[in-house]
Design an enzyme around this catalytic site. Structure first.
Site, PDB file in Angstrom:
ATOM      1  N   ASN A 114      -1.330 -12.949  38.896  1.00 53.12           N
ATOM      2  CA  ASN A 114      -2.578 -12.539  38.672  1.00 53.12           C
ATOM      3  C   ASN A 114      -3.408 -12.696  40.185  1.00 53.12           C
ATOM      4  O   ASN A 114      -3.105 -13.588  41.035  1.00 53.12           O
ATOM      5  CB  ASN A 114      -3.453 -13.558  37.929  1.00 53.12           C
ATOM      6  N   HIS A 116      -6.875 -13.332  42.302  1.00 55.85           N
ATOM      7  CA  HIS A 116      -8.367 -13.931  41.602  1.00 55.85           C
ATOM      8  C   HIS A 116      -9.195 -13.924  42.914  1.00 55.85           C
ATOM      9  O   HIS A 116      -8.712 -14.496  44.038  1.00 55.85           O
ATOM     10  CB  HIS A 116      -8.202 -15.347  41.175  1.00 55.85           C
ATOM     11  N   SER A 143      -7.025 -15.471  45.967  1.00 52.87           N
ATOM     12  CA  SER A 143      -5.606 -16.201  45.618  1.00 52.87           C
ATOM     13  C   SER A 143      -4.910 -15.310  44.859  1.00 52.87           C
ATOM     14  O   SER A 143      -5.411 -14.545  43.911  1.00 52.87           O
ATOM     15  CB  SER A 143      -5.836 -17.524  45.009  1.00 52.87           C
ATOM     16  N   ASP A 152      -6.835 -19.272  35.117  1.00 54.81           N
ATOM     17  CA  ASP A 152      -6.985 -19.371  36.967  1.00 54.81           C
ATOM     18  C   ASP A 152      -6.365 -20.541  37.494  1.00 54.81           C
ATOM     19  O   ASP A 152      -6.619 -20.906  38.579  1.00 54.81           O
ATOM     20  CB  ASP A 152      -8.411 -19.196  37.332  1.00 54.81           C
TER      21      ASP A 152
HETATM   22  C1  GAR Z   1     -10.502  -7.900  42.286  1.00 53.26           C
HETATM   23  O1  GAR Z   1     -11.274  -8.353  43.162  1.00 53.26           O
HETATM   24  C2  GAR Z   1      -9.783  -8.934  41.419  1.00 53.26           C
HETATM   25  O2  GAR Z   1      -9.465  -9.956  42.160  1.00 53.26           O
HETATM   26  C3  GAR Z   1     -10.545  -9.242  40.338  1.00 53.26           C
HETATM   27  O3  GAR Z   1     -11.079  -8.186  39.824  1.00 53.26           O
HETATM   28  C4  GAR Z   1     -11.262  -7.149  40.939  1.00 53.26           C
HETATM   29  C5  GAR Z   1     -10.580  -5.771  40.556  1.00 53.26           C
HETATM   30  O4  GAR Z   1     -10.695  -4.894  41.451  1.00 53.26           O
HETATM   31  N1  GAR Z   1     -10.092 -10.115  39.430  1.00 53.26           N
HETATM   32  C6  GAR Z   1     -10.637 -10.933  38.516  1.00 53.26           C
HETATM   33  O5  GAR Z   1     -11.738 -11.204  38.661  1.00 53.26           O
HETATM   34  C7  GAR Z   1      -9.672 -11.549  37.573  1.00 53.26           C
HETATM   35  N2  GAR Z   1     -10.280 -12.673  37.031  1.00 53.26           N
HETATM   36  P1  GAR Z   1      -9.648  -3.730  41.467  1.00 53.26           P
HETATM   37  O6  GAR Z   1      -9.605  -3.078  40.033  1.00 53.26           O
HETATM   38  O7  GAR Z   1     -10.326  -2.566  42.331  1.00 53.26           O
HETATM   39  O8  GAR Z   1      -8.431  -3.907  41.727  1.00 53.26           O
END
Ligand code: GAR
Length: 218
Positions: A114, A116, A143, A152
């Site tokens: 994942n 994060h 991360s 997480d």
């Molecule tokens: C990213 O910032 C990712 O790190 C976060 O969602 C966004 C997705 O962006 N993920 C989380 O918060 C997971 N808990 P994207 O759809 O443009 O890749």
């Protein structure tokens, strides 16, 4: 030895998304160079823009809405059945906004990662950019970690940091962090694809080194 035996099998990945899919796009753009192939993209939201990105790259897509299931376990069981049809070596969560059940996580132990938007172990959960601002942090970032039952909380593989400047907002920080994510995630997936990365005894191991040994400045 036949020709097929002499060619190393390419690492297959399945990517799970819920939204824009900008990390998915970075993974698509680096796949050839990184030595992996994206076999499928699965979204729990029918309107996720990442599905369009996948279709444009000729990657098969599926939508599985969690709203059609009575329990988290029922959804996760169906999701695993769908994923396993593609026989992935690695399952990549890229903005997949669902908490996963223990049985799902354990089924993919060591082959589920994942990304994060914080410097874990700081700020697990949601709203990470505003929380970093509220806490007066000077550094923030992203991360990549192996997924375990703890939200997480699985072993961190690698991080990239950004400086928090006066005048930063949650939105400006999110944009700066995403830029780092787009470099970080393809790098980690290619480590796995090339056999350099694994999880052992609850730790992330790169070749023979325990990770993460540094926070890389962005
Ligand atoms: C990213 O910032 C990712 O790190 C976060 O969602 C966004 C997705 O962006 N993920 C989380 O918060 C997971 N808990 P994207 O759809 O443009 O890749």
């Amino acid at each position: 030895m036949s020709i097929s035996e002499s060619i190393p099998k390419q690492c297959s990945i399945v990517v799970l998304i819920s939204g824009s899919g900008s990390n998915l796009q970075a993974l698509i753009d680096h796949a050839e160079h990184g030595g992996y192939a994206i076999r499928a993209v699965i979204s729990n939201k029918a309107d996720a823009y990442g599905l369009t990105r996948a279709a444009e790259a000729n990657i098969p897509t599926s939508v599985l809405s969690h709203r059609e299931f009575l329990s988290r376990e029922a959804f996760d069981t169906e999701l695993a059945t769908l994923i396993d049809q593609f026989e992935p070596d690695l399952v990549v969560l890229a903005g997949f906004m669902r908490i996963l059940s223990a049985s799902f996580v354990n089924h993919y132990a060591g082959r589920l990662i994942n990304i994060h938007p914080s410097l874990l172990p700081k700020f697990p959960g949601t709203n990470t950019h505003q929380r970093a601002l509220d806490e007066g942090e000077e550094l923030h970032g992203a991360s990549v970690h192996f997924v375990t039952e703890e939200l997480d909380g699985g072993p961190v593989i690698a991080r990239r940091s950004v400086s928090i400047e006066a005048g930063d907002s949650a939105e400006s920080l999110a944009a700066k962090v995403l830029e780092q994510e787009h470099q970080l995630y393809p790098m980690v997936v290619s480590w796995f694809a090339n056999g350099e990365l694994r999880m052992a005894d609850g730790r992330a191991i790169h070749s023979s080194k325990t990770l993460p040994d540094t926070v890389h400045a962005g």
